[in-house]
Design an enzyme around this catalytic site. Structure first.
Site, PDB file in Angstrom:
ATOM      1  N   PHE A 155       0.862  -1.188   0.000  1.00  0.00           N
ATOM      2  CA  PHE A 155       0.000   0.000   0.000  1.00  0.00           C
ATOM      3  C   PHE A 155       0.888   1.224   0.000  1.00  0.00           C
ATOM      4  O   PHE A 155       1.757   1.370   0.862  1.00  0.00           O
ATOM      5  CB  PHE A 155      -0.923   0.026   1.227  1.00  0.00           C
ATOM      6  CG  PHE A 155      -1.842   1.219   1.207  1.00  0.00           C
ATOM      7  CD1 PHE A 155      -2.969   1.224   0.401  1.00  0.00           C
ATOM      8  CD2 PHE A 155      -1.558   2.347   1.960  1.00  0.00           C
ATOM      9  CE1 PHE A 155      -3.814   2.338   0.361  1.00  0.00           C
ATOM     10  CE2 PHE A 155      -2.396   3.471   1.919  1.00  0.00           C
ATOM     11  CZ  PHE A 155      -3.519   3.456   1.120  1.00  0.00           C
ATOM     12  N   ASP A 191       9.140   2.629   1.550  1.00  0.00           N
ATOM     13  CA  ASP A 191       7.957   3.352   2.012  1.00  0.00           C
ATOM     14  C   ASP A 191       7.825   3.076   3.503  1.00  0.00           C
ATOM     15  O   ASP A 191       7.377   2.015   3.915  1.00  0.00           O
ATOM     16  CB  ASP A 191       6.718   2.875   1.246  1.00  0.00           C
ATOM     17  CG  ASP A 191       5.448   3.599   1.705  1.00  0.00           C
ATOM     18  OD1 ASP A 191       5.485   4.268   2.762  1.00  0.00           O
ATOM     19  OD2 ASP A 191       4.419   3.481   1.021  1.00  0.00           O
ATOM     20  N   LYS A 217       2.618   9.951   8.318  1.00  0.00           N
ATOM     21  CA  LYS A 217       1.893   9.453   9.488  1.00  0.00           C
ATOM     22  C   LYS A 217       2.512   9.881  10.823  1.00  0.00           C
ATOM     23  O   LYS A 217       2.403  11.032  11.204  1.00  0.00           O
ATOM     24  CB  LYS A 217       1.734   7.929   9.392  1.00  0.00           C
ATOM     25  CG  LYS A 217       0.751   7.516   8.283  1.00  0.00           C
ATOM     26  CD  LYS A 217       0.185   6.127   8.432  1.00  0.00           C
ATOM     27  CE  LYS A 217      -0.981   5.900   7.480  1.00  0.00           C
ATOM     28  NZ  LYS A 217      -0.719   5.048   6.349  1.00  0.00           N
TER      29      LYS A 217
HETATM   30  C1  LIG Z   1      -0.888   5.376   4.933  1.00  0.00           C
HETATM   31  C2  LIG Z   1       0.161   4.953   3.988  1.00  0.00           C
HETATM   32  C3  LIG Z   1       0.421   5.669   2.804  1.00  0.00           C
HETATM   33  C4  LIG Z   1      -0.435   6.842   2.369  1.00  0.00           C
HETATM   34  O1  LIG Z   1      -0.379   7.910   3.249  1.00  0.00           O
HETATM   35  P1  LIG Z   1      -1.480   9.079   3.136  1.00  0.00           P
HETATM   36  O2  LIG Z   1      -1.026  10.082   4.140  1.00  0.00           O
HETATM   37  O3  LIG Z   1      -2.799   8.458   3.462  1.00  0.00           O
HETATM   38  O4  LIG Z   1      -1.445   9.581   1.746  1.00  0.00           O
HETATM   39  C5  LIG Z   1       1.463   5.264   2.011  1.00  0.00           C
HETATM   40  N1  LIG Z   1       2.219   4.201   2.343  1.00  0.00           N
HETATM   41  C6  LIG Z   1       2.006   3.486   3.458  1.00  0.00           C
HETATM   42  C7  LIG Z   1       2.907   2.343   3.786  1.00  0.00           C
HETATM   43  C8  LIG Z   1       0.964   3.822   4.317  1.00  0.00           C
HETATM   44  O5  LIG Z   1       0.741   3.098   5.404  1.00  0.00           O
END
Ligand SMILES: *Cc1c(COP(=O)(O)O)cnc(C)c1O
Length: 395
Positions: free
Chosen positions: A129, A214, A243
């Protein structure tokens, strides 16, 4: 009739109006133990006095100028992140998807600036994701998020998570790099096999590819390291974070080595709000607190402690809990019952957790939790398991 809020979320019928440390309070004054942290965002819990103070102070001084000018708060936070990581340079964003978008553009631009513009494809992993923009849903590859949104953006080749040979086989003359979450979050807290990230690093080096992490969910101290990649003994070329790094204020960033960033010259990328003074003030305070060795040691200790509790719950409720997984306070419990029902029942019992696919409930407490919070959580999860067991016997 369409509701006033575009109905893209299946929202629970509860509204929180106040938070304090590891607790949330709803409109009726009911208290909940928050082990969701707004999906790994409220890393320091709710209404942390230092964060409230720095935000108040900055709010009275200056909210926004523009990236047309120097922003001192960006320089301060960038320096902190550079000193604490592999990175030489930072681009600030407002979200994880935007941080990923910058990472993807940077990887393509690196090869374009290296006389290899044909190298634009990234190898990604099943269950990934990376956000909800057109590029990041293509990178994530989940059919559920791609459906109906037109041609999938080209440039992403997906292989099974943890399958080194498949990643190696997927490399072609157009491959620019490999993109991976060091621990997958959204799919249900999946940790790659030991040595996997290191092998990807070696593969990237051997084939002239960029390694992109990521760490939007796994970063900001959640695993007990400031960033999860530190555990692997290697470092990426580019990394997206967000986050938990803002503790609840929208802050994201794309970190990179000088080499990987070589194509990102003036005019190649931008953001109106990215690196806004309010965001930078809060981000710097969060990083100062979280990066303290004693704080990270606390996260590791609480993680180990909670994992022990969860292992006990697994043995007591093997009919409901199938598996406990994760690292530090990035934890998931795989269930024999549907995760949404479990999360709803947990909430009825006064505790917040977050669902994930693969029937996993994610436990993402604020990193400031103490042993009492862990005991309370363990009791509430046990009580919820017992409710499912009773239900089953009744059937
Ligand atoms: C939440 C998340 C995203 C996206 O972040 P947003 O602030 O919602 O755009 C991307 N990568 C990972 C691994 C995530 O958990």
């Amino acid at each position: 009739m369409i509701p006033p809020i575009l109905p893209t979320y299946n929202r629970a019928d509860v509204a929180f109006v106040r938070g304090e440390g590891a607790y949330l309070f709803d409109e009726k004054g009911r208290r909940y133990l928050d082990f969701g942290s707004g999906i790994a965002v409220n890393s320091l819990g709710h209404a942390h006095p230092e964060l409230v103070a720095v935000l108040r102070e900055q709010a009275g001084k200056l909210w926004h100028t523009s990236n047309l000018y120097r922003v001192p708060g960006q320089e301060i936070l960038a320096r902190k992140l550079i000193d604490l990581t592999f990175a030489d340079t930072v681009f600030f964003t407002n979200s994880g998807a935007e941080a990923m978008e910058c990472a993807i553009k940077m990887a393509r631009k690196f090869h374009a600036a290296s006389n290899a513009p044909e190298r634009f494809r990234l190898i990604t992993f099943e269950g990934a994701f990376h956000g909800r923009t057109l590029a990041t849903i293509a990178a994530g590859g989940s059919p559920k998020y791609l459906d109906g949104f037109g041609p999938k953006m080209d440039g992403f080749d997906q292989v099974p998570f943890g399958d080194f040979d498949a990643a190696q086989r997927a490399i072609g003359s157009e491959t620019a790099g490999i993109l991976i979450e060091p621990i997958q979050g959204e799919v249900g807290i999946r940790v790659p096999p030991p040595g996997f990230l290191k092998r990807l690093r070696e593969l990237c080096d051997a084939r002239g590819l960029l390694l992109i992490f990521d760490e939007v969910q796994s970063g900001a101290g959640r695993t007990g390291k400031l960033f999860a990649y530190e555990e692997s003994g290697i470092a990426p070329d580019i990394m997206a974070i967000a986050k938990g790094i803002g503790g609840g204020f929208p802050v994201g960033a794309c970190l990179a080595t000088e080499r990987a960033a070589k194509g990102m010259t003036p005019g190649t990328h931008g953001s109106t709000y990215g690196g806004n003074p309010l965001a930078m003030a809060v981000g710097a305070a969060v990083v100062d607190i979280i990066s303290a060795p004693a704080f990270l040691a606390h996260v590791r200790a609480m993680g180990a402690h909670f994992q022990q509790h969860l292992a006990m719950l697994l043995s007591e409720h093997a009919g409901v809990i199938a598996e406990v997984r994760g690292q530090g306070l990035l934890l998931g419990i795989k269930l024999h019952v549907p995760a949404p029902a479990f999360v709803a029942k947990l909430r009825e019992n006064g505790m917040i957790a977050v669902g994930a696919t693969e029937n996993v409930v994610r436990l993402l407490p604020p990193l400031i939790v103490d042993e009492n919070h862990l005991h309370e959580a363990t009791a509430l999860i046990g009580q919820t398991c017992a409710a499912f067991e009773t239900e089953r016997q009744a059937v």
